[in-house]
Design an enzyme around this catalytic site. Sequence first.
Site, mmCIF file in Angstrom:
data_model
loop_
_atom_site.group_PDB
_atom_site.id
_atom_site.type_symbol
_atom_site.label_atom_id
_atom_site.label_comp_id
_atom_site.label_asym_id
_atom_site.label_seq_id
_atom_site.Cartn_x
_atom_site.Cartn_y
_atom_site.Cartn_z
ATOM 1 N N GLY A 74 0.814 -1.216 0.000
ATOM 2 C CA GLY A 74 0.000 0.000 0.000
ATOM 3 C C GLY A 74 0.837 1.252 0.000
ATOM 4 O O GLY A 74 1.989 1.263 0.452
ATOM 5 N N ASP A 111 -8.581 11.738 11.364
ATOM 6 C CA ASP A 111 -8.753 11.171 10.012
ATOM 7 C C ASP A 111 -9.497 9.838 10.112
ATOM 8 O O ASP A 111 -9.077 8.829 9.540
ATOM 9 C CB ASP A 111 -7.397 10.994 9.335
ATOM 10 C CG ASP A 111 -7.523 10.817 7.815
ATOM 11 O OD1 ASP A 111 -8.589 11.153 7.267
ATOM 12 O OD2 ASP A 111 -6.571 10.334 7.195
#
Length: 981
Positions: free
Chosen positions: A672, A806
């Site tokens: 990722g 977040d």
Amino acid sequence: MSAASTSRRNLHFLTLLSLLCLAVSASDELQTLLSIKTSLQSPTADVFNSWKPTNRLCNFTGIACNPDDSVNSIDLSNQQLTGSVPFDSICQLPSLETLALGKNSFSGPISDDVKNCVRLKYLDIGNNFFSGTVPDLSSLSRLEYLYLNSSGFSGKFPWNSISNMTGLVVLSVGDNRFDRTLFPDVVVSLTKLNWLYMANCSIEGKIPPEIGNLTELVNLELSYNYMSGEIPPEISKLSKLWQLELYGNGLTGNFPVGFGNLTSLEKFDASRNYLEGDLSELRTLNKLVSLQLYKNEFSGEVPEELGHFEKLVNLSLYENKLTGSLPERLGSVSDFNLIDASENFLTGRIPPEMCKQGKMTKLLLIRNKLSGEIPSTYANCMSMTRFRVSNNSLSGEVPTGIWGLPNVDLIDIALNRLEGQITSDIGNAKSLTQIFVDNNQLSGELPPEISKATGLIAIDLSDNQFSGNIPETIGELKLLNRLHLQNNMFSGPIPDTIGNCVAFNDINMAHNSLSGEIPVSIGSLPVLNSLNLSENTLSGQIPVTLSSLRLSLLDLSNNRLTGPIPQSLSHEAYGGSFAGNNGLCSQNIKSFPRCSPGSGGSKELRLVILCVALGAIALLLSVLCMMLFSKKSQKDEERSLKEDSWDVKSFHVLSFTEDEIIDSIKEENLIGKGGSGNVYRVVLSNGKELAVKHIWNSASGDRKKSQSTSPMLKNRAGKSQEFDAEVQTLSSIRHVNVVKLYCSITGEDSSLLVYEYLPNGSLWDRLHTCRKMGLDWETRYEIAVGAAKGLEYLHHSCERPVIHRDVKSSNILLDEFLKPRIADFGLAKIVQANTSKDSTHVVAGTHGYIAPEYGYTYKVNEKSDVYSFGVVLMELVTGKRPIEPEYGDNRDIVNWASNNLKSKESVLGMVDSTIQESYKEEAIKVLRIAILCTARLPALRPTMRSVVQMLEEADPCRYVGIIVRKNGASEKEEVKDSDKA
């Protein structure tokens, strides 16, 4: 040998034997303490620095002894300890009377060995993270203080086991998820009780009349349970009661006769019940400091005696049926802080002296029938933060000083009959963020000094008699999001400086006398969603720049505009937006004449085509460059890792070396990429899997300068701050729903974070990508509860609250059993102990999840995380992404959900079609919670502790419901949420 000599020798022998026994006993207790030390885990070993065999055990930190040096007390509360409590060792200390282990992070079940601590008088294991049931405590008959509150216990509580604790003074078992039970009879037999905390622990039924037996009670807390029926009159026998908390139940009826005998009462909260009748029994409670009765059905007048209470500082009566006037002298003899009597039927005048002592912060009297003028005394109330008197029948001029109060955050005087002007004093309102004065009779010009109130985000002056020009200085309000000036008499041009207000979302200047051209700069406002300039005398052409806006509402009708309607706006859907402008032409809208070739329409079309072509070429070149630089950057990354020297900081016992981790940072292990760095999957030699995040520290230094041409490296400046934030946050956290950080490995150029590996990826993957899988409702529900508990821990159980900033479905990772972990703390902020809110000058977060206030005020607190979590709940219920084309321009899932609350059918239609029909009602319960979490005003959102409670209980009678609010509607000041947080 004489008898005297024999006696002396025997005495000497007994003395030596006694000393020997003491020495053996001390040695045994030393070994016990050292055994306890090895069982306890601490991120900082400071607390155990003194626990050494060479030290006298009575000098160990947290240890107190009797005169014979036997251990009498262990106090290790609030030391960030983890692991399980070693009761098997602790209970070997024969003289132990005090054990205080509260406010740590202990987990797991409580061992039955606790029953062996038979000499204990004081036991505190509250505020931890235990699981399972509370064991039988019947052998601890000497207990006087028992604290088990807020520790994760569940199941059936062993009430009978405390029946022989006849000396119990403190019983604190609240904030646990016990099985529902009627008020236990055994409790009312403990007549020495001084402190009884049974809030939020699933007690149901009526408050028993026998509560009157507990005449020594100073504190009684039964809030957030399932209690019903009336308050028993026997409660009036508790004459020593200092605090009585009954809020959040289903209590009914009047205050019982004799309730006024509780003359020692200082804090009383019976909010969120179904109580009724008048407040006459409260007239004698003259020691009250805080009185909170909001959201009931009380009627009648507020007793005049409250105006003479010398300690009263907090009065919250909103959402009742109260009538008559507020006491004239209310707050005049105390350090009065807050009144909220909104949404009643109160008449008369606003009491003039509530800020007499200069301490008042909030005056909230929305939606009543108050009349008369706003008292001039409030113009000098420098402590005021919220002034809200909208929707009344107030008249006269607004006192000049109100506009310039230095700490006021919100002025709301809308929907009255007030007169006067907004004066230049507004330049002193440095904390002002919102001003609502619509639907009054205010007049005069808007002063240019308004630009000095630089925190303004919303201005509503609509439906008044304002005149003159809109000041040029309006462009200095960089955070301004909403400007409503409609239905006034403003004249002159729209200032071109309006294009400097880059946060603008909503502009309405309709029905004025504005003239001149529409400023070209409006087309540069990046998030403008609604523009209404209708019913003015604007002239000239419609700026082509408006084509770049994504507007859900555009109304330029009934002006004097001429020339071509811009091509991108020239379709029938916008037809009504330009009506009443006879000089306009269009190539596409039939109700307008076609433009001639020289009118500019064809030229505009050619310009648009050219821009699109150039943009496509630029995009293609960018993609090619990124592909080339990405490969180069990966090789640079691997080479740099081999050359660096490393410093390892471990936070758990490690079964691997730094070399094993570093050797695995290679392209084939990359799983990722994100703004915080690359993520790799590492398989150790023992088969264990780990996830490693690689973060570059900075782009400075000679060595890094040589790499600065890589676009991948230009964004590395500042990554060290993200690394520090994530390490600081995660190193001290121990929770099953927060990702585990094993260690950090820091080098000169970059850093590595080594986490547990979560094989099922993120919740986003499982809901929205090619890795999508059919999550049934039970699984979605468990993910919601687990993630909520992780956030609850961050907000409420850390030494200082942690704001994630977040929260999103891609930052909720799933283990092999689909259990969730909160991850990615690169943006996290730890709230300082001496601050009530935090702020940042960078809008951090992800589009679609960002709370509305964060987008334009940069103010962030725990309620911002709650909003983002509400969006995640909507994803789980609907299966939709936060941003979808079907929502419309500049719309997200929150807008979409709000617009579908019109009927039961439309609400059911929002539930993911893959969820079984039998579970759709359950899914709607979670959707209700999501709606509460995403309330536009942060004060209206629940805390994460409340969210967990609502999710776990899943009981419709516990939900507040979905309330549709219009601008200027009443604000609910949830005092309890902020207090308990």
